[in-house]
Design a protein around this motif. Structure first.
Motif, PDB file in Angstrom:
ATOM      1  N   LEU A 113       0.849  -1.190   0.000  1.00  0.00           N
ATOM      2  CA  LEU A 113       0.000   0.000   0.000  1.00  0.00           C
ATOM      3  C   LEU A 113       0.887   1.244   0.000  1.00  0.00           C
ATOM      4  N   ILE A 114       0.653   2.143  -0.949  1.00  0.00           N
ATOM      5  CA  ILE A 114       1.386   3.406  -0.989  1.00  0.00           C
ATOM      6  C   ILE A 114       0.413   4.537  -1.301  1.00  0.00           C
ATOM      7  N   LEU A 115       0.879   5.760  -1.064  1.00  0.00           N
ATOM      8  CA  LEU A 115       0.074   6.938  -1.373  1.00  0.00           C
ATOM      9  C   LEU A 115       0.395   7.416  -2.785  1.00  0.00           C
ATOM     10  N   ALA A 116      -0.559   8.120  -3.378  1.00  0.00           N
ATOM     11  CA  ALA A 116      -0.384   8.607  -4.740  1.00  0.00           C
ATOM     12  C   ALA A 116       0.803   9.563  -4.844  1.00  0.00           C
ATOM     13  N   SER A 117       1.094  10.281  -3.768  1.00  0.00           N
ATOM     14  CA  SER A 117       2.212  11.219  -3.786  1.00  0.00           C
ATOM     15  C   SER A 117       3.561  10.529  -3.642  1.00  0.00           C
ATOM     16  N   ASN A 118       3.554   9.216  -3.361  1.00  0.00           N
ATOM     17  CA  ASN A 118       4.807   8.474  -3.169  1.00  0.00           C
ATOM     18  C   ASN A 118       5.039   7.443  -4.260  1.00  0.00           C
ATOM     19  N   LEU A 119       4.469   7.641  -5.411  1.00  0.00           N
ATOM     20  CA  LEU A 119       4.654   6.691  -6.509  1.00  0.00           C
ATOM     21  C   LEU A 119       6.134   6.569  -6.869  1.00  0.00           C
ATOM     22  N   ASN A 120       6.522   5.370  -7.253  1.00  0.00           N
ATOM     23  CA  ASN A 120       7.890   5.164  -7.707  1.00  0.00           C
ATOM     24  C   ASN A 120       7.894   4.107  -8.808  1.00  0.00           C
ATOM     25  N   VAL A 121       8.912   4.165  -9.634  1.00  0.00           N
ATOM     26  CA  VAL A 121       8.977   3.310 -10.821  1.00  0.00           C
ATOM     27  C   VAL A 121       9.071   1.837 -10.440  1.00  0.00           C
ATOM     28  N   TYR A 122       9.868   1.522  -9.423  1.00  0.00           N
ATOM     29  CA  TYR A 122      10.074   0.113  -9.068  1.00  0.00           C
ATOM     30  C   TYR A 122       8.759  -0.571  -8.681  1.00  0.00           C
ATOM     31  N   ASP A 123       7.998   0.052  -7.787  1.00  0.00           N
ATOM     32  CA  ASP A 123       6.744  -0.555  -7.337  1.00  0.00           C
ATOM     33  C   ASP A 123       5.741  -0.696  -8.486  1.00  0.00           C
ATOM     34  N   LEU A 124       5.721   0.289  -9.378  1.00  0.00           N
ATOM     35  CA  LEU A 124       4.793   0.223 -10.508  1.00  0.00           C
ATOM     36  C   LEU A 124       5.124  -0.934 -11.445  1.00  0.00           C
ATOM     37  N   LEU A 125       6.411  -1.184 -11.641  1.00  0.00           N
ATOM     38  CA  LEU A 125       6.820  -2.243 -12.562  1.00  0.00           C
ATOM     39  C   LEU A 125       6.818  -3.621 -11.906  1.00  0.00           C
ATOM     40  N   ALA A 126       7.025  -3.674 -10.597  1.00  0.00           N
ATOM     41  CA  ALA A 126       7.136  -4.960  -9.909  1.00  0.00           C
ATOM     42  C   ALA A 126       5.787  -5.617  -9.668  1.00  0.00           C
ATOM     43  N   ALA A 127       4.719  -4.828  -9.615  1.00  0.00           N
ATOM     44  CA  ALA A 127       3.392  -5.375  -9.293  1.00  0.00           C
ATOM     45  C   ALA A 127       2.782  -6.103 -10.489  1.00  0.00           C
ATOM     46  N   ASP A 128       2.065  -7.182 -10.180  1.00  0.00           N
ATOM     47  CA  ASP A 128       1.314  -7.883 -11.226  1.00  0.00           C
ATOM     48  C   ASP A 128       0.035  -7.119 -11.573  1.00  0.00           C
ATOM     49  N   GLN A 129      -0.612  -6.572 -10.546  1.00  0.00           N
ATOM     50  CA  GLN A 129      -1.823  -5.780 -10.741  1.00  0.00           C
ATOM     51  C   GLN A 129      -1.776  -4.551  -9.840  1.00  0.00           C
ATOM     52  N   ILE A 130      -2.391  -3.486 -10.303  1.00  0.00           N
ATOM     53  CA  ILE A 130      -2.402  -2.223  -9.567  1.00  0.00           C
ATOM     54  C   ILE A 130      -3.845  -1.824  -9.298  1.00  0.00           C
ATOM     55  N   VAL A 131      -4.172  -1.637  -8.030  1.00  0.00           N
ATOM     56  CA  VAL A 131      -5.507  -1.166  -7.632  1.00  0.00           C
ATOM     57  C   VAL A 131      -5.359   0.279  -7.168  1.00  0.00           C
ATOM     58  N   VAL A 132      -6.124   1.166  -7.769  1.00  0.00           N
ATOM     59  CA  VAL A 132      -6.018   2.580  -7.428  1.00  0.00           C
ATOM     60  C   VAL A 132      -7.423   3.140  -7.219  1.00  0.00           C
ATOM     61  N   THR A 133      -7.587   3.951  -6.193  1.00  0.00           N
ATOM     62  CA  THR A 133      -8.896   4.538  -5.923  1.00  0.00           C
ATOM     63  C   THR A 133      -9.142   5.715  -6.863  1.00  0.00           C
ATOM     64  N   GLN A 134     -10.405   6.080  -6.994  1.00  0.00           N
ATOM     65  CA  GLN A 134     -10.789   7.160  -7.906  1.00  0.00           C
ATOM     66  C   GLN A 134     -10.165   8.481  -7.475  1.00  0.00           C
ATOM     67  N   SER A 135     -10.116   8.736  -6.163  1.00  0.00           N
ATOM     68  CA  SER A 135      -9.498   9.979  -5.685  1.00  0.00           C
ATOM     69  C   SER A 135      -7.989   9.960  -5.909  1.00  0.00           C
ATOM     70  N   ALA A 136      -7.376   8.773  -5.857  1.00  0.00           N
ATOM     71  CA  ALA A 136      -5.944   8.668  -6.115  1.00  0.00           C
ATOM     72  C   ALA A 136      -5.637   8.975  -7.581  1.00  0.00           C
TER      73      ALA A 136
END
Length: 210
Positions: A177-200
């Motif tokens: 679990l991370i916040l939208a303001s703390n996005l990083n390339v590694y976590d985005l590429l390492a995940a199989d699926q990404i769940v993001v809320t509408q406000s995020a």
């Protein structure tokens, strides 16, 4: 611009969400994302590995035997790198692995990496109110309704910190679990699926749009 289906707590379609981020062109996309990923991984290294040279190893000040007449090879110290217990030749020393990258390039790489994962993106309505108390089972059941495969590496992105969601998610294996303001390339590429809320999604659009 990318249009994503928004799902509610029950997993039903509840509308559309738009994502319009400036990304790198197709020729340079892989290169700039790779540079950003390498920078992040290099900057995470501590660089504290250290070995001792012959000057730093304890002892060895006395000449082991006289220079001539013994029939043995000459030796000036028992801490020579050739000896057991001696120093290390060209061994590691504390150093910084920090890699520089322009801020505009970093943000461009981040937007490019996020947009490249739209096929694995699941957009959901804000569901904090649906969890009256921390309950891991309820969260896992909801993720199943959203189409998240059980056991897959999942990245959950929220707009703001929510204690109930955090407590419900912290014990789930392979869920980060991370916040939208703390996005990083590694976590985005390492995940199989990404769940993001509408406000995020809205916050990502606001923070990273330039």
């Amino acid at each position: 611009m990318v249009n994503c289906v928004v799902r509610n707590w029950q997993g039903e379609d509840a509308g559309q969400a738009e994502l319009d981020l400036k990304v790198a062109n197709e020729e340079n996309a892989a290169h700039i994302v790779h540079r950003a990923l390498r920078r992040q991984m290099n900057n995470a290294r501590q660089g504290t590995a250290s070995s001792k040279t012959r000057a730093e190893v304890r002892g060895g000040g006395r000449k082991p035997w006289r220079q001539k007449g013994t029939g043995r090879a000459r030796a000036g110290s028992s801490r020579s790198p050739l000896w057991r217990g001696g120093g290390v030749i060209f061994g590691p020393k504390p150093r910084s692995y920090a890699t520089k990258m322009n801020r505009k390039e970093r943000r461009l790489a981040l937007r490019t990496a996020f947009t490249s994962r739209t096929e694995d993106l699941v957009v959901v309505e804000d569901f904090g109110d649906n969890l009256s108390r921390p309950k891991t089972k309820d969260l896992l059941e909801a993720m199943g309704r959203w189409g998240v495969a059980a056991g897959s590496k999942t990245l959950l992105i929220l707009a703001d910190k929510h204690d109930t969601i955090y407590l419900s998610a912290r014990n789930v294996e392979k869920l980060k679990l991370i916040l939208a303001s703390n996005l990083n390339v590694y976590d985005l590429l390492a995940a199989d699926q990404i769940v993001v809320t509408q406000s995020a999604i809205a916050k990502i659009q606001e923070v990273y749009s330039d």
